[in-house]
Scaffold this active site. Structure first.
Site, PDB file in Angstrom:
ATOM      1  N   SER A  94      -3.593   0.883   0.778  1.00 23.64           N
ATOM      2  CA  SER A  94      -4.046   1.602  -0.417  1.00 23.64           C
ATOM      3  C   SER A  94      -3.822   0.688  -1.614  1.00 23.64           C
ATOM      4  CB  SER A  94      -3.225   2.883  -0.607  1.00 23.64           C
ATOM      5  OG  SER A  94      -3.435   3.417  -1.901  1.00 23.64           O
ATOM      6  N   TYR A 152       4.956   7.343  -0.782  1.00 23.00           N
ATOM      7  CA  TYR A 152       3.654   6.996  -0.186  1.00 23.00           C
ATOM      8  C   TYR A 152       3.321   5.542  -0.530  1.00 23.00           C
ATOM      9  CZ  TYR A 152      -1.445   6.963   0.487  1.00 23.00           C
ATOM     10  OH  TYR A 152      -2.729   6.637   0.886  1.00 23.00           O
TER      11      TYR A 152
HETATM   12  N1  LIG Z   1      -8.489   9.327   0.506  1.00 23.62           N
HETATM   13  C1  LIG Z   1      -7.961   8.442  -0.308  1.00 23.62           C
HETATM   14  O1  LIG Z   1      -8.081   8.548  -1.549  1.00 23.62           O
HETATM   15  C2  LIG Z   1      -7.225   7.247   0.235  1.00 23.62           C
HETATM   16  C3  LIG Z   1      -6.883   6.227  -0.664  1.00 23.62           C
HETATM   17  C4  LIG Z   1      -6.199   5.125  -0.209  1.00 23.62           C
HETATM   18  C5  LIG Z   1      -5.833   5.023   1.123  1.00 23.62           C
HETATM   19  N2  LIG Z   1      -6.154   6.032   1.991  1.00 23.62           N
HETATM   20  C6  LIG Z   1      -5.722   5.864   3.386  1.00 23.62           C
HETATM   21  O2  LIG Z   1      -6.824   5.937   4.266  1.00 23.62           O
HETATM   22  C7  LIG Z   1      -6.421   6.509   5.528  1.00 23.62           C
HETATM   23  C8  LIG Z   1      -7.302   7.712   5.854  1.00 23.62           C
HETATM   24  O3  LIG Z   1      -7.163   8.651   4.802  1.00 23.62           O
HETATM   25  P1  LIG Z   1      -8.140   9.921   4.634  1.00 23.62           P
HETATM   26  O4  LIG Z   1      -8.356  10.094   3.186  1.00 23.62           O
HETATM   27  O5  LIG Z   1      -9.286   9.823   5.549  1.00 23.62           O
HETATM   28  O6  LIG Z   1      -7.129  11.074   5.104  1.00 23.62           O
HETATM   29  P2  LIG Z   1      -7.397  12.503   5.769  1.00 23.62           P
HETATM   30  O7  LIG Z   1      -8.749  12.979   5.419  1.00 23.62           O
HETATM   31  O8  LIG Z   1      -6.208  13.330   5.422  1.00 23.62           O
HETATM   32  O9  LIG Z   1      -7.362  12.158   7.351  1.00 23.62           O
HETATM   33  C9  LIG Z   1      -6.170  11.672   7.897  1.00 23.62           C
HETATM   34  C10 LIG Z   1      -6.409  11.346   9.351  1.00 23.62           C
HETATM   35  O10 LIG Z   1      -5.156  10.844   9.875  1.00 23.62           O
HETATM   36  C11 LIG Z   1      -4.893  11.524  11.088  1.00 23.62           C
HETATM   37  N3  LIG Z   1      -3.455  11.597  11.366  1.00 23.62           N
HETATM   38  C12 LIG Z   1      -2.463  12.059  10.579  1.00 23.62           C
HETATM   39  N4  LIG Z   1      -1.281  11.975  11.227  1.00 23.62           N
HETATM   40  C13 LIG Z   1      -1.545  11.438  12.435  1.00 23.62           C
HETATM   41  C14 LIG Z   1      -0.744  11.086  13.541  1.00 23.62           C
HETATM   42  N5  LIG Z   1       0.588  11.290  13.530  1.00 23.62           N
HETATM   43  N6  LIG Z   1      -1.347  10.545  14.642  1.00 23.62           N
HETATM   44  C15 LIG Z   1      -2.686  10.351  14.678  1.00 23.62           C
HETATM   45  N7  LIG Z   1      -3.494  10.663  13.645  1.00 23.62           N
HETATM   46  C16 LIG Z   1      -2.923  11.199  12.544  1.00 23.62           C
HETATM   47  C17 LIG Z   1      -5.502  12.891  10.920  1.00 23.62           C
HETATM   48  O11 LIG Z   1      -5.735  13.427  12.207  1.00 23.62           O
HETATM   49  P3  LIG Z   1      -5.527  15.004  12.574  1.00 23.62           P
HETATM   50  O12 LIG Z   1      -6.203  15.802  11.523  1.00 23.62           O
HETATM   51  O13 LIG Z   1      -6.178  15.086  13.923  1.00 23.62           O
HETATM   52  O14 LIG Z   1      -4.043  15.236  12.613  1.00 23.62           O
HETATM   53  C18 LIG Z   1      -6.794  12.558  10.169  1.00 23.62           C
HETATM   54  O15 LIG Z   1      -7.815  12.195  11.073  1.00 23.62           O
HETATM   55  C19 LIG Z   1      -4.934   6.857   5.369  1.00 23.62           C
HETATM   56  O16 LIG Z   1      -4.136   5.821   5.892  1.00 23.62           O
HETATM   57  C20 LIG Z   1      -4.771   6.948   3.849  1.00 23.62           C
HETATM   58  O17 LIG Z   1      -3.441   6.725   3.462  1.00 23.62           O
HETATM   59  C21 LIG Z   1      -6.851   7.138   1.580  1.00 23.62           C
END
Ligand SMILES: NC(=O)c1ccc[n+]([C@@H]2O[C@H](COP(=O)([O-])OP(=O)(O)OC[C@H]3O[C@@H](n4cnc5c(N)ncnc54)[C@H](OP(=O)(O)O)[C@@H]3O)[C@@H](O)[C@H]2O)c1
Length: 253
Positions: A145, A159
């Site tokens: 991130s 985080y």
């Molecule tokens: N959205 C943003 O603004 C943003 C910004 C910077 C970085 N990121 C990073 O990008 C990545 C994806 O984020 P996102 O926004 O797509 O988040 P999201 O919509 O909350 O999705 C998170 C995903 O992670 C999975 N997950 C959580 N805990 C897990 C575990 N213990 N084992 C396996 N899978 C797990 C969830 O699966 P289940 O639902 O099946 O549990 C879900 O598919 C993350 O690493 C996040 O930190 C996001």
């Protein structure tokens, strides 16, 4: 933009492929020809939808449940990869993550441990288990991130620290795995419209503050992040390694 067919014959594992960025990455890798292993922890229905969507467009996808913080479940997942895909993973996308917030005085030890378990420990467990299955010239792409580089507002410290750790793991592994031509990179998104960080200010009180910090004036989309991740997986990106690549509309420029 990566060309269709550029990942033909490759096997890709996406942790947390059920929703958000992971779902978009799974779809994009499949569009480029990869056979995609879509991991989920709790959202089985959503993950099935991702797999069915890929198959309905003529792509190849396989559902793989498992909490990636749990060594036993990680081991079981790779045993399934051994059975279903001959134990080969050309492209590993460490995407699973959680975003817990709060000031130091109120942040619990449980939330600290959970943040580091999902955002850091799972990378260690999955990458270590994948290592013997990644052929020379393979790809590891970690989702960090931009707050793994700067901490632009309070309440996100833990985080943020977990994403600094992702950047550190990326750099170290890039050096260590270079002799095998395995590239390791850290894709650092800014605010992306997903369940984790909705752009809709009626459900996310921080959305307007975040939008105001983005020079391009809008949230990014999961598809935009997926396009970058997919490019890093292609042969054209073979000389990019150990990099942290921001995709944030200019937020931390
Ligand atoms: N959205 C943003 O603004 C943003 C910004 C910077 C970085 N990121 C990073 O990008 C990545 C994806 O984020 P996102 O926004 O797509 O988040 P999201 O919509 O909350 O999705 C998170 C995903 O992670 C999975 N997950 C959580 N805990 C897990 C575990 N213990 N084992 C396996 N899978 C797990 C969830 O699966 P289940 O639902 O099946 O549990 C879900 O598919 C993350 O690493 C996040 O930190 C996001």
């Amino acid at each position: 933009m990566a060309e269709r067919g550029s990942l033909a014959g490759k096997v890709a594992l996406v942790t947390g492929g059920s929703r958000g960025i992971g779902a978009a990455v799974s779809a994009r890798l499949a569009e480029l020809g990869a056979s995609v292993l879509v991991n989920y922890a709790r959202s089985e229905g959503a993950a099935k939808g991702v797999v069915e969507g890929i198959r309905s467009r003529g792509g190849q996808a396989h559902l793989l449940g498992g909490d990636m913080t749990d060594p036993k479940q990680v081991e079981a997942l790779f045993q399934e990869v051994d059975r279903s895909h001959g134990g080969r993973v050309d492209i590993l996308v460490n995407n699973a993550g959680i975003y817990l917030q709060g000031p130091l005085a109120e942040f619990s030890l449980e939330d600290f441990d959970r943040t580091f378990a999902v955002n850091v420990r799972s990378l260690f467990l999955v990458t270590k288990a994948a290592l013997s299955r990644i052929p020379d010239g393979g790809r590891i792409i970690n989702l960090g991130s931009i707050v793994g580089e700067r901490v632009p507002f309070p309440g996100i410290t833990v985080y943020s620290a977990s994403k600094f750790a992702v950047a550190g793991l990326t750099r170290g592994w890039a050096r260590e795995l270079a002799p095998r031509r395995i590239t390791v990179n850290d894709v650092q998104p800014g605010p992306i419209d997903t369940d984790m960080n909705p752009a809709d200010s009626s459900v996310n009180p921080a959305a307007d503050m975040m939008r105001a910090s983005i020079p391009l004036g809008r949230y990014g989309t999961a598809d935009e992040v997926a396009a970058l991740v997919a490019f890093l997986a292609t042969p054209a990106a073979a000389f990019i390694s150990g990099a942290t690549i921001n995709i944030d509309g200019g937020t931390i420029a």
